[in-house]
Design a protein around this motif. Structure first.
Motif, mmCIF file in Angstrom:
data_model
loop_
_atom_site.group_PDB
_atom_site.id
_atom_site.type_symbol
_atom_site.label_atom_id
_atom_site.label_comp_id
_atom_site.label_asym_id
_atom_site.label_seq_id
_atom_site.Cartn_x
_atom_site.Cartn_y
_atom_site.Cartn_z
ATOM 1 N N ALA A 256 0.859 -1.190 0.000
ATOM 2 C CA ALA A 256 0.000 0.000 0.000
ATOM 3 C C ALA A 256 0.893 1.238 0.000
ATOM 4 O O ALA A 256 1.890 1.285 -0.704
ATOM 5 C CB ALA A 256 -0.928 -0.047 1.208
ATOM 6 N N ASP A 257 0.571 2.240 0.814
ATOM 7 C CA ASP A 257 1.344 3.487 0.829
ATOM 8 C C ASP A 257 2.666 3.304 1.570
ATOM 9 O O ASP A 257 2.773 2.445 2.460
ATOM 10 C CB ASP A 257 0.525 4.592 1.516
ATOM 11 N N LYS A 284 6.962 0.050 1.882
ATOM 12 C CA LYS A 284 5.510 0.248 1.885
ATOM 13 C C LYS A 284 4.829 -0.660 2.909
ATOM 14 O O LYS A 284 5.374 -1.700 3.293
ATOM 15 C CB LYS A 284 4.950 -0.038 0.484
#
Length: 511
Positions: A256-257, A284
């Motif tokens: 993800a981020d 991440k």
């Protein structure tokens, strides 16, 4: 002594410590010109048995024969007199001394009332050349690599006249290149008539090096086999008492981020030499980023910078978008970073604290364990018991001092403590160094479980197999920079090895 007589024979050796039988009636034979591997899990009793042979411990029962004659080995000096030398896992060297000064310590040749260093250095050079060790007699220990320090330990045993050499986990701190070089050295030693006992849990090395393997589990001999008549899988099952998976079982990552963003980090050593040189990467949520590299290319300094143990001169470190550059270790820990340090003794544990105390090193000041400035020992004890059980830390009790646990169980305790803190970012530095195959499988599962819970995991390891098996993405560090990034399924150890040596960047460009 006839050719059939073992150079060393241990008969029914038993050694007890409070709450544990470390060696339970163990017998073992070593013949001339043989490499005999002693295989077992962490805490199985391998090092204890060899410490008895080297005179550091005394057996409670049993006997030792050297060259067919029963002997009493009541000190390392007596072992040395009998031609037994030991290369310890944690080297016994004086850092500011030269190679020669370390090797001759306690056995200095004299010229009148003075120590004859010139003659000593020549002897060291001669031994070094005879066995292909290539040590510089005049170098200071603090200035040479870990692999070279180990060679100094080998020369030290040879200088003292050892014909029987005990190697205790000799590859635990070596790079892949140094391991290959050590194997050549060990084969040369036996070709010259020496005999070797090799304590290890690394199955690949046992298959490549040894003639005979004795497997110990929980203090007892399970079996002794010829290496040529067994397989790594059979050895692993005998060692841990169950089948072991060598391939890391994991589903594809779903990153993800970014959780950690390191941007253009620069840092110098105390003497002003650049060690981090514009280093950038991110990790991440939901992925394991592996950092591969030969030891000494900035890995330790990077870990120290990320965990607040070292100030950086330039660049920034962000965690979940928040700047944590040059914050204190506690601030970084509170922000959501857990750290499995590369040196469990220096940075992971307080060795003379109990296991209970070690389990709350990061959290003892929190309300759960602290009432009005006083420690809540009942709560600390419950926490320690829970973690010890959940992570299978083998210890006689929560009140046992960390020092007395095997390396593998010390590592499990650190992992338990760090994972239990539920971090956003887990930094795992050499997390399986010195661990056996069963414990390695356990650690890898824990790292993957953290990833699958959406955590970011940064894995720094010298073990290429580990980097390739566990990582979802691999960044290669060389001379304080990230020189390439690859996916494990799109590379191999040859390509990674070239990148780690600085001879190519991803895409084949020479550096």
């Amino acid at each position: 002594m006839s050719a059939a007589t073992p150079v060393v024979e241990l008969k029914q050796i038993t050694k007890r410590f409070p709450g544990i039988v470390a060696n339970d009636s163990i017998s073992l034979k070593l013949h001339k010109g043989e490499i005999h591997a002693l295989l077992g899990e962490n805490g199985a009793g391998k090092s204890t048995l060899m410490n008895i042979l080297f005179g550091l411990y005394h057996p409670d029962e049993g006997s030792i024969e050297v060259g067919g004659k029963q002997v009493r080995i009541d000190s390392p000096n007596r072992a040395i007199e009998l031609g037994i030398g030991m290369v310890h896992q944690h080297f016994k060297l004086v850092q500011p001394f030269t190679v020669t000064e370390n090797i001759i310590l306690g056995m200095e040749p004299r010229k009148g009332i003075n120590i004859d260093y010139k003659y000593a250095a020549k002897q060291v050079q001669k031994l070094s050349e005879q066995y292909g060790l290539q040590v510089n007699p005049h170098a200071r220990i603090q200035d040479i690599s870990v692999g070279m320090q180990q060679r100094v330990e080998i020369v030290k045993t040879l200088y003292r006249g050892a014909d029987i050499l005990i190697f205790d986990e000799p590859t635990a701190v070596l790079t892949p290149q140094e391991i290959a070089e050590l194997m050549v050295i060990m084969k040369r030693l036996v070709a010259e008539g020496k005999s070797i006992i090799l304590i290890t849990h690394k199955l690949k090395e046992i298959m490549q090096l040894s003639d005979i393997v004795t497997i110990i589990r929980r203090g007892k001999v399970v079996d002794t086999v010829k290496t040529s008549e067994t397989t790594t899988r059979e050895l692993a099952e005998k060692m841990v008492g169950r089948s072991v998976s060598f391939k890391v079982d994991k589903k594809p990552a779903e990153p993800a981020d970014p959780v950690l963003q390191a941007d253009n980090l620069t840092a110098k050593s105390q003497s002003g030499i650049p060690i981090l040189q514009g280093l950038s990467f991110d990790v991440k949520a939901g992925e394991i980023l592996g950092i591969a590299g030969v030891d000494g290319n900035g890995q330790s300094e990077l870990i120290e910078a990320l965990t607040g143990l070292r100030r950086i001169d330039g660049g920034s470190i962000r965690l979940l978008g928040k700047d944590i550059t040059n914050q204190s270790p506690r601030q970084i820990s509170e922000a959501g970073v857990s750290h499995i340090p590369e040196d469990r003794h220096k940075h992971g544990l307080v060795l003379d604290f109990t296991m209970s105390e070690n389990m709350v090193l990061q959290t003892y000041y929190k309300p759960a364990f602290n009432r009005g400035g006083f420690l809540n020992f009942d709560a600390i004890e419950k926490q320690a018991s829970r973690l010890i059980e959940a992570f299978d830390v083998r210890t006689p009790s929560t009140q046992t001092k960390a020092r007395s646990l095997s390396g593998g169980n010390q590592q499990k305790a650190i992992i338990a403590r760090e994972i239990d803190r539920n971090p956003d970012l887990l930094i795992a530095a050499q997390p399986t160094r010195g661990l056996d195959v069963g414990a390695i499988e356990f650690v890898h599962k824990q790292l993957i479980a953290q990833r699958d819970q959406g955590k970011a995991v940064l894995l720094i390891s010298f073990e290429l197999d580990e980097i390739l098996n566990v990582s979802d993405r691999i960044a290669v560090i060389y001379e304080g920079q990230i020189v390439g990034e690859v996916k494990p399924e799109e590379t191999n150890d040859q390509e990674l090895g070239l990148m780690m040596a600085g001879s190519m960047k991803r895409g084949g460009a020479a550096t």
